[in-house]
Design a protein around this motif. Sequence first.
Motif, PDB file in Angstrom:
ATOM      1  N   ASP A  20       0.486  -0.922  -5.308  1.00  0.00           N
ATOM      2  CA  ASP A  20       0.095   0.218  -6.216  1.00  0.00           C
ATOM      3  C   ASP A  20      -1.486   0.217  -6.603  1.00  0.00           C
ATOM      4  N   GLN A  21      -1.883  -0.848  -6.610  1.00  0.00           N
ATOM      5  CA  GLN A  21      -3.252  -1.274  -7.040  1.00  0.00           C
ATOM      6  C   GLN A  21      -4.239  -0.737  -5.784  1.00  0.00           C
ATOM      7  N   ILE A  22      -3.627  -0.788  -4.691  1.00  0.00           N
ATOM      8  CA  ILE A  22      -4.333  -0.495  -3.459  1.00  0.00           C
ATOM      9  C   ILE A  22      -4.516   1.136  -3.470  1.00  0.00           C
ATOM     10  N   PHE A  23      -3.255   1.795  -3.682  1.00  0.00           N
ATOM     11  CA  PHE A  23      -3.397   3.144  -3.680  1.00  0.00           C
ATOM     12  C   PHE A  23      -4.202   3.952  -4.975  1.00  0.00           C
ATOM     13  N   LYS A  24      -4.249   3.340  -5.953  1.00  0.00           N
ATOM     14  CA  LYS A  24      -5.079   3.480  -7.160  1.00  0.00           C
ATOM     15  C   LYS A  24      -4.512   4.729  -7.979  1.00  0.00           C
ATOM     16  N   TYR A  25      -4.290   5.876  -7.119  1.00  0.00           N
ATOM     17  CA  TYR A  25      -4.331   7.149  -7.787  1.00  0.00           C
ATOM     18  C   TYR A  25      -2.626   7.523  -7.706  1.00  0.00           C
ATOM     19  N   ARG A  26      -1.823   6.789  -7.029  1.00  0.00           N
ATOM     20  CA  ARG A  26      -0.486   7.051  -6.952  1.00  0.00           C
ATOM     21  C   ARG A  26       0.412   5.787  -6.499  1.00  0.00           C
ATOM     22  N   GLU A  27       1.495   5.723  -6.554  1.00  0.00           N
ATOM     23  CA  GLU A  27       2.054   4.488  -6.321  1.00  0.00           C
ATOM     24  C   GLU A  27       2.288   4.418  -4.679  1.00  0.00           C
ATOM     25  N   SER A  28       2.823   3.211  -4.230  1.00  0.00           N
ATOM     26  CA  SER A  28       3.040   2.946  -2.922  1.00  0.00           C
ATOM     27  C   SER A  28       4.467   3.481  -2.597  1.00  0.00           C
ATOM     28  N   LEU A  29       4.717   4.367  -1.438  1.00  0.00           N
ATOM     29  CA  LEU A  29       6.148   4.678  -1.198  1.00  0.00           C
ATOM     30  C   LEU A  29       6.787   3.973  -0.086  1.00  0.00           C
ATOM     31  N   THR A  30       6.145   2.727   0.251  1.00  0.00           N
ATOM     32  CA  THR A  30       6.771   2.277   1.645  1.00  0.00           C
ATOM     33  C   THR A  30       8.433   1.612   1.064  1.00  0.00           C
ATOM     34  N   ASP A  31       8.691   1.249  -0.165  1.00  0.00           N
ATOM     35  CA  ASP A  31       9.847   0.984  -0.623  1.00  0.00           C
ATOM     36  C   ASP A  31      10.117  -0.284  -0.051  1.00  0.00           C
ATOM     37  N   SER A  32       9.166  -1.258   0.256  1.00  0.00           N
ATOM     38  CA  SER A  32       9.345  -2.491   0.835  1.00  0.00           C
ATOM     39  C   SER A  32       8.133  -3.486   0.199  1.00  0.00           C
ATOM     40  N   GLU A  33       8.500  -4.790   0.384  1.00  0.00           N
ATOM     41  CA  GLU A  33       7.305  -5.718   0.033  1.00  0.00           C
ATOM     42  C   GLU A  33       6.958  -6.634   1.465  1.00  0.00           C
ATOM     43  N   HIS A  34       7.776  -6.552   2.310  1.00  0.00           N
ATOM     44  CA  HIS A  34       7.751  -7.448   3.253  1.00  0.00           C
ATOM     45  C   HIS A  34       7.478  -6.665   4.533  1.00  0.00           C
ATOM     46  N   PHE A  35       6.455  -7.016   5.405  1.00  0.00           N
ATOM     47  CA  PHE A  35       5.891  -6.443   6.391  1.00  0.00           C
ATOM     48  C   PHE A  35       5.541  -7.195   7.697  1.00  0.00           C
ATOM     49  N   GLU A  36       5.755  -6.617   8.861  1.00  0.00           N
ATOM     50  CA  GLU A  36       5.331  -7.590  10.095  1.00  0.00           C
ATOM     51  C   GLU A  36       4.381  -6.549  10.843  1.00  0.00           C
ATOM     52  N   VAL A  37       3.298  -7.377  11.149  1.00  0.00           N
ATOM     53  CA  VAL A  37       2.042  -6.715  11.720  1.00  0.00           C
ATOM     54  C   VAL A  37       2.059  -7.151  13.263  1.00  0.00           C
ATOM     55  N   LEU A  38       1.960  -6.077  14.087  1.00  0.00           N
ATOM     56  CA  LEU A  38       1.605  -6.565  15.466  1.00  0.00           C
ATOM     57  C   LEU A  38       0.621  -5.752  15.958  1.00  0.00           C
ATOM     58  N   ILE A  39      -0.545  -6.448  16.517  1.00  0.00           N
ATOM     59  CA  ILE A  39      -1.593  -5.883  16.875  1.00  0.00           C
ATOM     60  C   ILE A  39      -1.859  -6.216  18.488  1.00  0.00           C
ATOM     61  N   LYS A  40      -1.749  -5.134  19.164  1.00  0.00           N
ATOM     62  CA  LYS A  40      -1.671  -5.243  20.628  1.00  0.00           C
ATOM     63  C   LYS A  40      -2.966  -4.725  21.281  1.00  0.00           C
ATOM     64  N   TYR A  41      -3.907  -5.501  21.968  1.00  0.00           N
ATOM     65  CA  TYR A  41      -5.083  -5.070  22.403  1.00  0.00           C
ATOM     66  C   TYR A  41      -4.801  -4.666  24.026  1.00  0.00           C
ATOM     67  N   GLY A  42      -5.410  -3.513  24.216  1.00  0.00           N
ATOM     68  CA  GLY A  42      -5.331  -2.813  25.747  1.00  0.00           C
ATOM     69  C   GLY A  42      -6.579  -3.332  26.297  1.00  0.00           C
ATOM     70  N   TYR A  43      -6.996  -2.262  27.087  1.00  0.00           N
ATOM     71  CA  TYR A  43      -8.330  -2.259  27.782  1.00  0.00           C
ATOM     72  C   TYR A  43      -9.321  -1.282  27.196  1.00  0.00           C
ATOM     73  N   ARG A  44      -8.886  -0.489  26.374  1.00  0.00           N
ATOM     74  CA  ARG A  44      -9.901   0.474  25.811  1.00  0.00           C
ATOM     75  C   ARG A  44      -9.924   0.481  24.311  1.00  0.00           C
TER      76      ARG A  44
END
Length: 370
Positions: free
Chosen positions: A91-115
Amino acid sequence: MKAFGIGCLWFGSKCIENEGDVERFDPEEHLAAIQKSLEAIPNLSDLKIDRPENLSIAVSFEAADDDDEIFPVIPNVQIKFKLYLPKRIQDQIFKYRESLTDSEHFEVLIKYGYRAAVAFISYSASVPPTSPADCVVVVRKYLEQQVNKNNKTVDFRTLGPSPFHVDFLFEAAHDGESIDRFRFVDSSRPGTGYGDITVEYNRDRFSSIDAAWVAFTNEMNEQIENYYVAVQCRNAVMSCTYEVEEHLNSLLKLQMDSGLVAFLSRFWKAPSKTRDLMISLLEAERHKLTSTRFLDECRRDGLIKEGSPFSAHTVRRIAEQNDRLPVGQIGEVVRLFEERHLKKLEGGVVLVAGVLGGAVGAIVTLFLGR
């Protein structure tokens, strides 16, 4: 089910300031710096960086902002980690509204291609969340705060739109026999902001939702990467479009001003401003040709998939921007300005020649009269 969002997030290097630095760039040191930066982040766990045995740089990736920084893309690198973000921080990140993810645990996957680099940010959900795409926003901004804070080597960056403007769900299909591996079920409503798409997988083809998720991210990664390359192409044309508009407005102002000073300004400044306008037009045309060629390559390689939202957005991004700038019509305006200036120049030459001729004649007459 899984809820997820998609974006273009990657780790740049603050050691690269120009193209010459790219040649001296060390991918090994860069990945080590990324790992060190991520390990220092609170609430981040299960970090894993998968990489090929031989690292290389595929392309110098240019960001979409005004600083023209250059970022290396290291192909076939995959960065995975989990991130715990309490609702209070979201909610602090959004500042002007609350977050609507309905979760506090996230999995991040960043895949590098060629471009480009593609980020899949997901989390488990028992019921469809209000706005899964919010997870991209909270993760992106949190990493920007944490990675870029007092970091002298790594620069966490984003290419918009991040999030991709769709709220995604991922679950098993109830009629698995009617699909091969995956299908997109679009339940978006016109005029309601982000789209709503459920990705269904054939439960008979995969042992678990996690196995299906791995297969899905691998299959879709290149399509999404191409979408963000199309965004880069669009941004390049858009930048030239703004330059063309500025030069055109400047030329029009010169023509509309009146008085002796304005006349002299038109005479001396119009040629250089016309030249700048023509250069911007040529740059725009070059970028449009690059965009069209890129799209043709995607079609030739079978990367424009029927029914894929990523393919549809790729085509739309390029088509919309390429149609926006009427190069031919503005080129006609440039030609008219040049013809008008040449006529004025010719008239000026005739006038000067006449004046000089008269002056010379008067001098000769005066001399002979003596």
